[in-house]
Design a protein around this motif. Structure first.
Motif, PDB file in Angstrom:
ATOM      1  N   GLU A  49       6.604  63.927  13.372  1.00  0.00           N
ATOM      2  CA  GLU A  49       6.905  65.020  14.298  1.00  0.00           C
ATOM      3  C   GLU A  49       7.453  64.524  15.623  1.00  0.00           C
ATOM      4  O   GLU A  49       8.393  65.096  16.182  1.00  0.00           O
ATOM      5  N   ASN A  50       6.892  63.459  16.144  1.00  0.00           N
ATOM      6  CA  ASN A  50       7.316  62.940  17.444  1.00  0.00           C
ATOM      7  C   ASN A  50       7.380  61.413  17.361  1.00  0.00           C
ATOM      8  O   ASN A  50       6.503  60.711  17.870  1.00  0.00           O
ATOM      9  N   PRO A  51       8.412  60.856  16.738  1.00  0.00           N
ATOM     10  CA  PRO A  51       8.456  59.413  16.463  1.00  0.00           C
ATOM     11  C   PRO A  51       8.443  58.579  17.739  1.00  0.00           C
ATOM     12  O   PRO A  51       9.052  58.932  18.751  1.00  0.00           O
ATOM     13  N   THR A  52       7.761  57.447  17.653  1.00  0.00           N
ATOM     14  CA  THR A  52       7.738  56.488  18.755  1.00  0.00           C
ATOM     15  C   THR A  52       8.689  55.342  18.455  1.00  0.00           C
ATOM     16  O   THR A  52       8.951  55.023  17.295  1.00  0.00           O
ATOM     17  N   ILE A  53       9.191  54.708  19.519  1.00  0.00           N
ATOM     18  CA  ILE A  53      10.202  53.660  19.386  1.00  0.00           C
ATOM     19  C   ILE A  53       9.710  52.398  20.071  1.00  0.00           C
ATOM     20  O   ILE A  53       9.116  52.448  21.153  1.00  0.00           O
ATOM     21  N   GLY A  54       9.969  51.255  19.447  1.00  0.00           N
ATOM     22  CA  GLY A  54       9.652  49.963  20.047  1.00  0.00           C
ATOM     23  C   GLY A  54      10.815  49.012  19.897  1.00  0.00           C
ATOM     24  O   GLY A  54      11.617  49.130  18.960  1.00  0.00           O
ATOM     25  N   LEU A  55      10.945  48.063  20.806  1.00  0.00           N
ATOM     26  CA  LEU A  55      12.013  47.072  20.790  1.00  0.00           C
ATOM     27  C   LEU A  55      11.427  45.706  20.442  1.00  0.00           C
ATOM     28  O   LEU A  55      10.502  45.235  21.115  1.00  0.00           O
ATOM     29  N   ILE A  56      11.939  45.061  19.410  1.00  0.00           N
ATOM     30  CA  ILE A  56      11.465  43.732  19.028  1.00  0.00           C
ATOM     31  C   ILE A  56      11.802  42.731  20.136  1.00  0.00           C
ATOM     32  O   ILE A  56      12.937  42.677  20.606  1.00  0.00           O
ATOM     33  N   ASN A  57      10.795  41.956  20.520  1.00  0.00           N
ATOM     34  CA  ASN A  57      10.994  40.967  21.577  1.00  0.00           C
ATOM     35  C   ASN A  57      10.008  39.822  21.371  1.00  0.00           C
ATOM     36  O   ASN A  57       9.154  39.872  20.475  1.00  0.00           O
ATOM     37  N   VAL A  58      10.108  38.804  22.204  1.00  0.00           N
ATOM     38  CA  VAL A  58       9.237  37.635  22.091  1.00  0.00           C
ATOM     39  C   VAL A  58       7.920  37.829  22.827  1.00  0.00           C
ATOM     40  O   VAL A  58       7.056  36.952  22.800  1.00  0.00           O
TER      41      VAL A  58
ATOM     42  N   THR B 208      15.905  48.685  29.232  1.00  0.00           N
ATOM     43  CA  THR B 208      16.164  49.669  30.297  1.00  0.00           C
ATOM     44  C   THR B 208      16.783  50.935  29.727  1.00  0.00           C
ATOM     45  O   THR B 208      16.383  52.062  30.081  1.00  0.00           O
ATOM     46  N   LEU B 209      17.765  50.789  28.832  1.00  0.00           N
ATOM     47  CA  LEU B 209      18.414  51.962  28.240  1.00  0.00           C
ATOM     48  C   LEU B 209      17.433  52.791  27.414  1.00  0.00           C
ATOM     49  O   LEU B 209      17.421  54.024  27.494  1.00  0.00           O
ATOM     50  N   LEU B 210      16.623  52.120  26.615  1.00  0.00           N
ATOM     51  CA  LEU B 210      15.660  52.834  25.774  1.00  0.00           C
ATOM     52  C   LEU B 210      14.585  53.519  26.611  1.00  0.00           C
ATOM     53  O   LEU B 210      14.191  54.654  26.330  1.00  0.00           O
ATOM     54  N   LYS B 211      14.135  52.850  27.649  1.00  0.00           N
ATOM     55  CA  LYS B 211      13.119  53.427  28.528  1.00  0.00           C
ATOM     56  C   LYS B 211      13.653  54.674  29.234  1.00  0.00           C
ATOM     57  O   LYS B 211      12.979  55.702  29.298  1.00  0.00           O
ATOM     58  N   ASN B 212      14.885  54.587  29.749  1.00  0.00           N
ATOM     59  CA  ASN B 212      15.479  55.733  30.441  1.00  0.00           C
ATOM     60  C   ASN B 212      15.822  56.864  29.485  1.00  0.00           C
ATOM     61  O   ASN B 212      15.737  58.042  29.831  1.00  0.00           O
ATOM     62  N   GLY B 213      16.206  56.511  28.242  1.00  0.00           N
ATOM     63  CA  GLY B 213      16.630  57.532  27.291  1.00  0.00           C
ATOM     64  C   GLY B 213      15.496  58.229  26.573  1.00  0.00           C
ATOM     65  O   GLY B 213      15.591  59.417  26.263  1.00  0.00           O
ATOM     66  N   PHE B 214      14.395  57.514  26.304  1.00  0.00           N
ATOM     67  CA  PHE B 214      13.322  58.076  25.493  1.00  0.00           C
ATOM     68  C   PHE B 214      12.047  58.392  26.266  1.00  0.00           C
ATOM     69  O   PHE B 214      11.175  59.088  25.741  1.00  0.00           O
ATOM     70  N   GLY B 215      11.920  57.883  27.477  1.00  0.00           N
ATOM     71  CA  GLY B 215      10.727  58.176  28.262  1.00  0.00           C
ATOM     72  C   GLY B 215       9.466  57.690  27.583  1.00  0.00           C
ATOM     73  O   GLY B 215       9.368  56.555  27.120  1.00  0.00           O
ATOM     74  N   ALA B 216       8.475  58.601  27.450  1.00  0.00           N
ATOM     75  CA  ALA B 216       7.166  58.232  26.918  1.00  0.00           C
ATOM     76  C   ALA B 216       7.205  57.875  25.442  1.00  0.00           C
ATOM     77  O   ALA B 216       6.296  57.210  24.930  1.00  0.00           O
ATOM     78  N   LYS B 217       8.247  58.301  24.733  1.00  0.00           N
ATOM     79  CA  LYS B 217       8.344  57.970  23.301  1.00  0.00           C
ATOM     80  C   LYS B 217       8.686  56.502  23.078  1.00  0.00           C
ATOM     81  O   LYS B 217       8.456  55.971  21.993  1.00  0.00           O
ATOM     82  N   PHE B 218       9.241  55.858  24.097  1.00  0.00           N
ATOM     83  CA  PHE B 218       9.519  54.421  24.001  1.00  0.00           C
ATOM     84  C   PHE B 218       8.284  53.657  24.445  1.00  0.00           C
ATOM     85  O   PHE B 218       7.881  53.714  25.611  1.00  0.00           O
ATOM     86  N   LEU B 219       7.677  52.930  23.519  1.00  0.00           N
ATOM     87  CA  LEU B 219       6.430  52.223  23.808  1.00  0.00           C
ATOM     88  C   LEU B 219       6.650  50.796  24.289  1.00  0.00           C
ATOM     89  O   LEU B 219       5.702  50.027  24.415  1.00  0.00           O
ATOM     90  N   GLY B 220       7.908  50.456  24.545  1.00  0.00           N
ATOM     91  CA  GLY B 220       8.209  49.156  25.114  1.00  0.00           C
ATOM     92  C   GLY B 220       8.459  48.089  24.058  1.00  0.00           C
ATOM     93  O   GLY B 220       8.791  48.371  22.906  1.00  0.00           O
ATOM     94  N   ASN B 221       8.286  46.839  24.479  1.00  0.00           N
ATOM     95  CA  ASN B 221       8.493  45.710  23.578  1.00  0.00           C
ATOM     96  C   ASN B 221       7.354  45.600  22.569  1.00  0.00           C
ATOM     97  O   ASN B 221       6.187  45.860  22.904  1.00  0.00           O
ATOM     98  N   ILE B 222       7.691  45.213  21.345  1.00  0.00           N
ATOM     99  CA  ILE B 222       6.675  44.888  20.360  1.00  0.00           C
ATOM    100  C   ILE B 222       7.036  43.537  19.751  1.00  0.00           C
ATOM    101  O   ILE B 222       8.187  43.108  19.796  1.00  0.00           O
ATOM    102  N   GLU B 223       6.043  42.865  19.203  1.00  0.00           N
ATOM    103  CA  GLU B 223       6.260  41.586  18.546  1.00  0.00           C
ATOM    104  C   GLU B 223       6.270  41.784  17.034  1.00  0.00           C
ATOM    105  O   GLU B 223       5.827  42.827  16.526  1.00  0.00           O
ATOM    106  N   GLY B 224       6.749  40.775  16.316  1.00  0.00           N
ATOM    107  CA  GLY B 224       6.854  40.895  14.867  1.00  0.00           C
ATOM    108  C   GLY B 224       5.540  41.245  14.191  1.00  0.00           C
ATOM    109  O   GLY B 224       5.515  42.000  13.219  1.00  0.00           O
ATOM    110  N   ARG B 225       4.436  40.716  14.701  1.00  0.00           N
ATOM    111  CA  ARG B 225       3.133  40.972  14.082  1.00  0.00           C
ATOM    112  C   ARG B 225       2.689  42.419  14.227  1.00  0.00           C
ATOM    113  O   ARG B 225       1.768  42.866  13.530  1.00  0.00           O
TER     114      ARG B 225
END
Length: 336
Positions: A171-180, A196-213
């Motif tokens: 219903e309200n998908p969250t987004i993460g960016l793969i990073n180190v 920066t683009l994802l944070k500005n575009g998605f607001g609270a739905k962007f949960l920031g950087n995530i790692e592979g694990r």
């Protein structure tokens, strides 16, 4: 009726299992018409007697781009190949979707050479499903764009969110960016600008950087990354899964006696739930049409499920949803 063109010559085991999977899809979906592209004599020889031939068409071609061929070189040196003929059906709007288990690079190159992108899409990306503790998530890009710009990753977030919402029912998908690392400011310039683009575009739905694990924990519904990293993640995950399951089969289930039947059934259930063939193929999002890429080692079950993904995307009018969403969002600067 949904018309799907299938590259019958694409894949490690073509055409036999590819054609059998197609027939299963026809038997399952009475509103499906399949256009089988390839050497017609070879393809027809693989059709079982119970095939609903009134919903099958053929496009004959004499050449095949193999897994060993270079992507662009293979398309150019073999003009009468099944991948090119399949894309021609898409470009001329003779089918609603195309499916291939053939050379992935050549399939992506065929899409790029067609230049038939959706409005406002700068570069298509492969979206593939990855099993997690909370149900499947979407990884985009999984191999189409190894040198993306930050704006490409931003658009992958948009397309991945729509796919998760309408194909996975989130219903309200969250987004993460793969990073180190998880902290803001981590990674190279591409990752920082995309953040920066994802944070500005998605607001609270962007949960920031995530790692592979974090992927298999189900940390987010949509994992955004470049095509090189995404493909490595995909292939590594498949390899680890096969290694772990083979080890369990040999060292846990093997020594059991009375419990062997029960344990074997549980093992088979896990394999069926998490094996790549159960998820079908990966859509090349951003193309003006539905293009689904199947695993090169696909057999009947994988092709059946991949055609199912194609028809589901077509019926959901996925591309219209992506175009509509992109039109409502601010577009990053051309150079970003």
């Amino acid at each position: 009726m949904i018309r799907v063109a299938l590259d019958a010559m694409g894949g490690d085991f073509a055409p036999g299992p590819i054609v059998l999977g197609a027939v299963q899809a026809l038997q399952h979906d009475p509103e499906l018409v399949l256009v089988l592209v390839g050497d017609q004599a070879q393809v027809e020889a693989c059709l079982p007697p119970e095939t609903p031939r009134d919903r099958i068409e053929f496009v004959h071609c004499s050449e095949v781009v193999t897994m060993n061929d270079g992507a662009v070189e293979g398309l150019r040196s073999k003009p009468d190949n099944s991948i090119t003929r399949t894309w021609q059906l898409m470009v001329t709007k003779k089918v609603d979707a195309i499916v291939s288990a053939g050379n992935t690079g050549a399939m992506v190159a065929g899409g790029l050479m067609s230049r038939k992108f959706l409005k406002n899409v700068k570069r298509p990306g492969i979206a593939t499903l990855m099993p997690t503790a909370k149900g499947p998530c979407v990884i985009i890009d999984a191999g189409a764009n190894v040198f993306p710009k930050p704006s490409h990753l931003y658009q992958y977030g948009v397309m991945g969110e729509i796919y998760a919402k309408h194909m996975l029912g989130r219903e309200n998908p969250t987004i993460g960016l793969i990073n180190v690392g998880e902290e803001e400011g981590k990674g190279h310039e591409l990752a920082q600008q995309a953040y920066t683009l994802l944070k500005n575009g998605f607001g609270a739905k962007f949960l920031g950087n995530i790692e592979g694990r974090d992927i298999h924990k189900g940390a987010v519904d949509v994992v955004v990354t470049d095509g090189f990293t995404g493909n490595v993640i995909l292939k590594l995950s498949q390899g680890v899964f096969e290694f772990v399951m083979n080890t369990i089969a040999a060292e846990v289930i093997g020594p059991l006696q009375a419990e062997k039947a029960t344990a074997g059934a549980a093992f088979k259930n896990i394999m069926n739930r998490f094996h790549y063939s159960s998820f079908g193929g990966a859509p090349l999002l951003g193309i003006d049409g539905i293009c689904i890429l199947a695993h090169g080692s696909s057999k009947e079950v994988a092709i059946f499920n991949t055609i199912g993904v194609a028809t589901k995307c077509a019926r959901a009018k996925l591309n219209e949803l992506i175009t509509r969403e992109l039109e409502t969002l601010p577009q990053p600067e051309e150079g970003s």
